[in-house]
Design a protein around this motif. Sequence first.
Motif, PDB file in Angstrom:
ATOM      1  N   SER A   6       0.831  -1.205   0.000  1.00 36.57           N
ATOM      2  CA  SER A   6       0.000   0.000   0.000  1.00 36.57           C
ATOM      3  C   SER A   6       0.867   1.256   0.000  1.00 36.57           C
ATOM      4  CB  SER A   6      -0.924   0.007   1.214  1.00 36.57           C
ATOM      5  OG  SER A   6      -0.172  -0.108   2.418  1.00 36.57           O
ATOM      6  N   ILE A   9       2.506   1.802  -3.454  1.00 39.02           N
ATOM      7  CA  ILE A   9       1.576   2.322  -4.460  1.00 39.02           C
ATOM      8  C   ILE A   9       1.430   3.837  -4.303  1.00 39.02           C
ATOM      9  CG2 ILE A   9      -0.849   2.339  -5.193  1.00 39.02           C
ATOM     10  CD1 ILE A   9      -0.930  -0.656  -4.617  1.00 39.02           C
ATOM     11  N   ARG A  40     -11.002   2.575  -5.678  1.00 39.55           N
ATOM     12  CA  ARG A  40     -10.111   1.440  -5.939  1.00 39.55           C
ATOM     13  C   ARG A  40      -8.666   1.795  -5.566  1.00 39.55           C
ATOM     14  NH1 ARG A  40     -10.410  -1.819 -11.633  1.00 39.55           N
ATOM     15  NH2 ARG A  40      -8.748  -3.352 -11.323  1.00 39.55           N
ATOM     16  N   TYR A  44      -6.368   0.532  -2.272  1.00 38.99           N
ATOM     17  CA  TYR A  44      -5.030  -0.025  -2.450  1.00 38.99           C
ATOM     18  C   TYR A  44      -4.025   0.714  -1.578  1.00 38.99           C
ATOM     19  CZ  TYR A  44      -6.573  -2.697  -6.573  1.00 38.99           C
ATOM     20  OH  TYR A  44      -7.202  -3.584  -7.420  1.00 38.99           O
ATOM     21  N   ARG A  49      -7.587  -3.171   0.648  1.00 42.10           N
ATOM     22  CA  ARG A  49      -7.625  -4.177  -0.405  1.00 42.10           C
ATOM     23  C   ARG A  49      -6.214  -4.342  -0.935  1.00 42.10           C
ATOM     24  NH1 ARG A  49     -11.606  -2.998  -5.170  1.00 42.10           N
ATOM     25  NH2 ARG A  49     -10.624  -4.931  -5.857  1.00 42.10           N
ATOM     26  N   THR A  50      -5.853  -5.542  -1.308  1.00 43.52           N
ATOM     27  CA  THR A  50      -4.521  -5.798  -1.856  1.00 43.52           C
ATOM     28  C   THR A  50      -4.588  -5.805  -3.371  1.00 43.52           C
ATOM     29  OG1 THR A  50      -3.889  -7.141   0.056  1.00 43.52           O
ATOM     30  CG2 THR A  50      -2.593  -7.425  -1.957  1.00 43.52           C
ATOM     31  N   ALA A  51      -3.767  -4.981  -3.986  1.00 47.22           N
ATOM     32  CA  ALA A  51      -3.749  -4.912  -5.443  1.00 47.22           C
ATOM     33  C   ALA A  51      -3.231  -6.227  -6.021  1.00 47.22           C
ATOM     34  CB  ALA A  51      -2.864  -3.756  -5.898  1.00 47.22           C
ATOM     35  N   ASP A  55      -3.022  -5.618 -11.560  1.00 49.18           N
ATOM     36  CA  ASP A  55      -3.206  -4.194 -11.267  1.00 49.18           C
ATOM     37  C   ASP A  55      -1.878  -3.535 -10.915  1.00 49.18           C
ATOM     38  OD1 ASP A  55      -5.828  -4.717 -11.720  1.00 49.18           O
ATOM     39  OD2 ASP A  55      -6.569  -3.970  -9.803  1.00 49.18           O
ATOM     40  N   CYS A  56      -1.003  -4.267 -10.228  1.00 48.07           N
ATOM     41  CA  CYS A  56       0.330  -3.729  -9.913  1.00 48.07           C
ATOM     42  C   CYS A  56       1.084  -3.420 -11.196  1.00 48.07           C
ATOM     43  CB  CYS A  56       1.120  -4.735  -9.072  1.00 48.07           C
ATOM     44  SG  CYS A  56       0.577  -4.864  -7.353  1.00 48.07           S
TER      45      CYS A  56
END
Length: 216
Positions: A6, A9, A40, A44, A49-51, A55-56
């Motif tokens: 997190s 990101i 969303r 993250y 929520r874990t990406a 998505d990463c």
Amino acid sequence: MAMKLSGRIKIARQHLAQTIGRKVSQKELGEMCGGWSQNRISNYEAGTRTAPPADCQVIANITGVRIEWLQLESGPMLESMIKEKQTYYKMNPPIIEWHEIDNFLANPKDFDFTGKERSPFAINNEGAFAVVLPQLSAYRYNPTKIAIILPIEKDENLTNQEVMCRCKMTGEKALKFYASVFGAISLIDPAKVFPPITLEQDSTIEIIGRVMIKYE
């Protein structure tokens, strides 16, 4: 201390802002990523929520950071930060067998990697290794069959992380979750098989490293 996904990101979004010379909001980053909602990105960055890996990859492509750093905290954040000199640190670690772990740990630089397949993940740590999980572990972690293990950093917080431990007396090794309950450190079986191993000061159990990622 390892940074959470997190946090990386959020740093990636801040890097994008520095690159283009203006603030980039969560909403704007979401739009750049293909019309994602602001919630969303917010989830993250907050860690609620874990990406997922896909998505990463999108976030890395948009923000200009390395996917290995964003998803796994492996190596520097930017490609430009990688030195040209090729070393083990830039290698995809060879995959060793479970029974070879002790030999590798005794002298990683002299371990014979001849004929070994390599992990698809580049690791910026010469003490890291990829290992094939034994049949029992492979069943428990189904469909995972391979784990990448990173050495423990000084003062690293292992709470709620999966680690590899070894019995100093027998050499037996296992993957466990590291938990602190009422001040006592316990190693809990990921399959929730109890009782857990409780670490005492004179314990014969040692932590070899933490699990960075497991994959099939």
